[in-house]
Write a protein that holds these residues in place. Structure first.
Motif, mmCIF file in Angstrom:
data_model
loop_
_atom_site.group_PDB
_atom_site.id
_atom_site.type_symbol
_atom_site.label_atom_id
_atom_site.label_comp_id
_atom_site.label_asym_id
_atom_site.label_seq_id
_atom_site.Cartn_x
_atom_site.Cartn_y
_atom_site.Cartn_z
ATOM 1 N N SER A 393 -8.982 54.274 74.680
ATOM 2 C CA SER A 393 -7.850 55.196 74.539
ATOM 3 C C SER A 393 -6.894 55.103 75.733
ATOM 4 O O SER A 393 -5.673 55.055 75.566
ATOM 5 N N GLU A 394 -7.444 55.063 76.943
ATOM 6 C CA GLU A 394 -6.597 54.990 78.141
ATOM 7 C C GLU A 394 -5.835 53.664 78.199
ATOM 8 O O GLU A 394 -4.649 53.628 78.572
ATOM 9 N N ILE A 395 -6.498 52.574 77.829
ATOM 10 C CA ILE A 395 -5.820 51.276 77.863
ATOM 11 C C ILE A 395 -4.750 51.190 76.779
ATOM 12 O O ILE A 395 -3.643 50.677 77.014
ATOM 13 N N TYR A 396 -5.031 51.706 75.587
ATOM 14 C CA TYR A 396 -4.024 51.715 74.521
ATOM 15 C C TYR A 396 -2.794 52.524 74.936
ATOM 16 O O TYR A 396 -1.648 52.139 74.665
ATOM 17 N N TYR A 397 -3.024 53.650 75.587
ATOM 18 C CA TYR A 397 -1.885 54.482 76.023
ATOM 19 C C TYR A 397 -1.046 53.744 77.066
ATOM 20 O O TYR A 397 0.193 53.769 77.023
ATOM 21 N N ALA A 398 -1.724 53.067 78.034
ATOM 22 C CA ALA A 398 -0.981 52.310 79.044
ATOM 23 C C ALA A 398 -0.207 51.155 78.410
ATOM 24 O O ALA A 398 0.938 50.860 78.799
ATOM 25 N N ILE A 399 -0.800 50.501 77.401
ATOM 26 C CA ILE A 399 -0.093 49.419 76.695
ATOM 27 C C ILE A 399 1.127 49.968 75.969
ATOM 28 O O ILE A 399 2.218 49.357 75.978
ATOM 29 N N TRP A 400 0.984 51.102 75.333
ATOM 30 C CA TRP A 400 2.114 51.725 74.614
ATOM 31 C C TRP A 400 3.275 52.000 75.563
ATOM 32 O O TRP A 400 4.446 51.741 75.238
ATOM 33 N N GLN A 401 2.967 52.542 76.748
ATOM 34 C CA GLN A 401 4.026 52.839 77.715
ATOM 35 C C GLN A 401 4.713 51.559 78.184
ATOM 36 O O GLN A 401 5.949 51.491 78.262
ATOM 37 N N ARG A 402 3.929 50.522 78.491
ATOM 38 C CA ARG A 402 4.515 49.269 78.978
ATOM 39 C C ARG A 402 5.301 48.553 77.872
ATOM 40 O O ARG A 402 6.344 47.945 78.140
ATOM 41 N N PHE A 403 4.816 48.602 76.637
ATOM 42 C CA PHE A 403 5.530 47.968 75.530
ATOM 43 C C PHE A 403 6.883 48.632 75.280
ATOM 44 O O PHE A 403 7.877 47.966 75.004
ATOM 45 N N LYS A 404 6.950 49.948 75.395
ATOM 46 C CA LYS A 404 8.230 50.647 75.205
ATOM 47 C C LYS A 404 9.229 50.257 76.291
ATOM 48 O O LYS A 404 10.420 50.103 76.018
ATOM 49 N N GLN A 405 8.718 50.118 77.535
ATOM 50 C CA GLN A 405 9.623 49.738 78.623
ATOM 51 C C GLN A 405 10.138 48.307 78.454
ATOM 52 O O GLN A 405 11.272 48.009 78.830
ATOM 53 N N SER A 406 9.339 47.427 77.898
ATOM 54 C CA SER A 406 9.725 46.011 77.760
ATOM 55 C C SER A 406 10.273 45.680 76.375
ATOM 56 O O SER A 406 10.499 44.498 76.066
ATOM 57 N N ASN A 407 10.451 46.692 75.531
ATOM 58 C CA ASN A 407 11.022 46.499 74.193
ATOM 59 C C ASN A 407 10.183 45.518 73.353
ATOM 60 O O ASN A 407 10.710 44.668 72.643
ATOM 61 N N ILE A 408 8.873 45.670 73.470
ATOM 62 C CA ILE A 408 7.951 44.895 72.637
ATOM 63 C C ILE A 408 7.493 45.799 71.503
ATOM 64 O O ILE A 408 6.994 46.906 71.735
ATOM 65 N N GLN A 409 7.651 45.350 70.282
ATOM 66 C CA GLN A 409 7.433 46.189 69.116
ATOM 67 C C GLN A 409 6.054 45.942 68.507
ATOM 68 O O GLN A 409 5.573 44.808 68.448
ATOM 69 N N ILE A 410 5.453 47.034 68.064
ATOM 70 C CA ILE A 410 4.231 46.972 67.268
ATOM 71 C C ILE A 410 4.673 47.099 65.817
ATOM 72 O O ILE A 410 5.239 48.113 65.417
#
Length: 431
Positions: A393-410
């Motif tokens: 859960s903690e790693i997924y949340y950190a990935i979500w934050q970094r992906f939003k900053q770098s404009n990487i889409q899921i």
């Protein structure tokens, strides 16, 4: 009345008309004060960590046992030192009462050291306390010999052997005391073995079980020999027990043997993350007959040792006591693949539970899916017994934050629907 007790009471009666009784009371007060100060000093030493573990373990309930024991020793020394100068009847009387207190608190300490707190243990402690004080009261009043004679006169026969109630009580007391001492000593050895860092955890458990079994057997043999029972009679009982294990107790014997096999071949250790049948969890405790598996929701499953020998067991923990936690994720085809893989690796390395090693974090491409590119972040942790749900859960949340900053889409699931046109055929009309 016993001659020694009669002499003590006569001395006490005579001393009431002299200053000797005041000197004895003053000695008792000084002894109690010195014992209390020593007890307080030792408690401070233990609280501040200045007493080593072995000394603390030997003392146990220091605040309950150390004071009467020290007072008894000092009072005995004072009694022998003053015996040639004055009467010491009061000192003898108080020393006997202190000795009874030492015995009571020693037994209570051993019981609480060996057994877990429970209602029956509290009742047993009270019964022992009252029994010892009754014996002391009978001894000081001089009626103990008469009571023991009454018990000795109650005789009965068991087969060809004649017994009496006093002998039976002495035998039961010998067996109980011997067993308690053996369990206390085995408990001390167990704590030392379990605290040893130079021995494998499985071997520690094996040695603990063997020490307890050997201590119980030796205590039983010694107590039976002390009572006067021929220990060769146990050979018949041992043969009957072997037959019973062979027929009626097959499952129990199989679980005990399986437990020793598991411990000796080092296939499982306490703290391993395993899957047994449909149960996934952490090995909390390995016992002689069963294993306790703590699931991630907090529930505990008791699994017989035979099951772990006959069924397939998946051990998610490596021999170095570390585990790999996979974290799958998908990104869209329009996103920067190199940047996404770099972010995943940085997030995995930054987590506090990840092993600080270059090979502890890995990012791979799993597949090109229908909706996006399937990636997998794998991290190695040194504490698999803590579970993986919170880590993911903690790693997924950190990935979500970094992906939003770098404009990487899921990506969302994508489906292409094509409509193929067909000739418009008008149905024939009835005239």
């Amino acid at each position: 009345m016993n001659n020694e007790i009669n002499f003590i009471w006569r001395e006490i009666v005579q001393d009431f008309s002299t200053i000797s009784v005041l000197w004895q009371l003053a000695v008792i007060a000084v002894v109690f004060a010195i014992s209390a100060l020593l007890n307080l000093h030792l408690q401070r030493q233990i609280a501040e960590g200045r007493v080593n573990t072995v000394y603390k373990m030997l003392l146990g309930g220091v605040e309950r046992l150390f004071f009467p024991f020290t007072a008894f020793l000092l009072l005995v020394i004072a009694r022998y030192a003053l015996d040639g100068w004055m009467h010491v009847g009061v000192l003898r009387l108080v020393s006997r009462m202190l000795m009874a207190m030492v015995i009571i608190r020693s037994i209570v300490y051993i019981l609480r050291y060996v057994f877990s707190p429970s209602a029956w243990l509290h009742s047993f402690e009270r019964a022992i306390t009252w029994s010892i004080w009754v014996v002391v009261a009978l001894h000081l009043s001089g009626f103990l010999d008469q009571v023991l004679q009454v018990f000795e006169d109650v005789q009965f026969s068991v087969g060809k052997q004649k017994l009496n109630l006093l002998l039976l009580m002495q035998g039961m007391l010998t067996i109980v005391v011997t067993m308690l001492v053996a369990l206390w000593l085995s408990r001390m050895i167990e704590l030392r073995l379990m605290a040893s860092a130079n021995m494998n955890s499985n071997w520690r458990v094996i040695m603990v079980k063997l020490v307890r079994m050997v201590a119980i057997v030796i205590a039983l043999l010694v107590s039976l020999a002390a009572v006067g029972i021929d220990v060769t009679m146990l050979s018949v009982f041992g043969g009957a027990l072997g037959v019973g294990l062979g027929f009626g107790l097959q499952k129990i014997a199989s679980n005990y043997v399986s437990g020793f096999i598991i411990l000796m071949d080092k296939s499982l250790h306490m703290g391993d993350v395993v899957t047994i049948s449909s149960h996934y969890g952490i090995v909390k405790e390995l016992r002689s007959r069963y294993m306790i598996l703590r699931k991630l929701d907090g529930t505990e499953v008791i699994i017989p040792n035979e099951t772990m020998i006959t069924d397939v067991v998946i051990n998610h923990t490596s021999a170095a006591h570390k585990a790999k936690v996979p974290i799958p994720i998908q990104i869209s085809y329009e996103s920067d693949l190199d940047q996404a893989m770099q972010i995943l690796k940085e997030v995995g390395v930054a987590h506090q539970r990840t092993i600080k090693d270059e090979t502890a974090v890995d990012v791979i491409i799993k597949a090109f899916g229908e909706s996006g590119i399937d990636l997998q972040l794998s991290v190695w942790v040194a504490d698999p017994e803590e579970g993986s749900a919170k880590l993911q859960s903690e790693i997924y949340y950190a990935i979500w934050q970094r992906f939003k900053q770098s404009n990487i889409q899921i990506p969302y699931p994508q489906r292409d629907v094509r409509i193929i046109s067909t000739p418009n055929v008008m149905p024939a009309m009835d005239m």
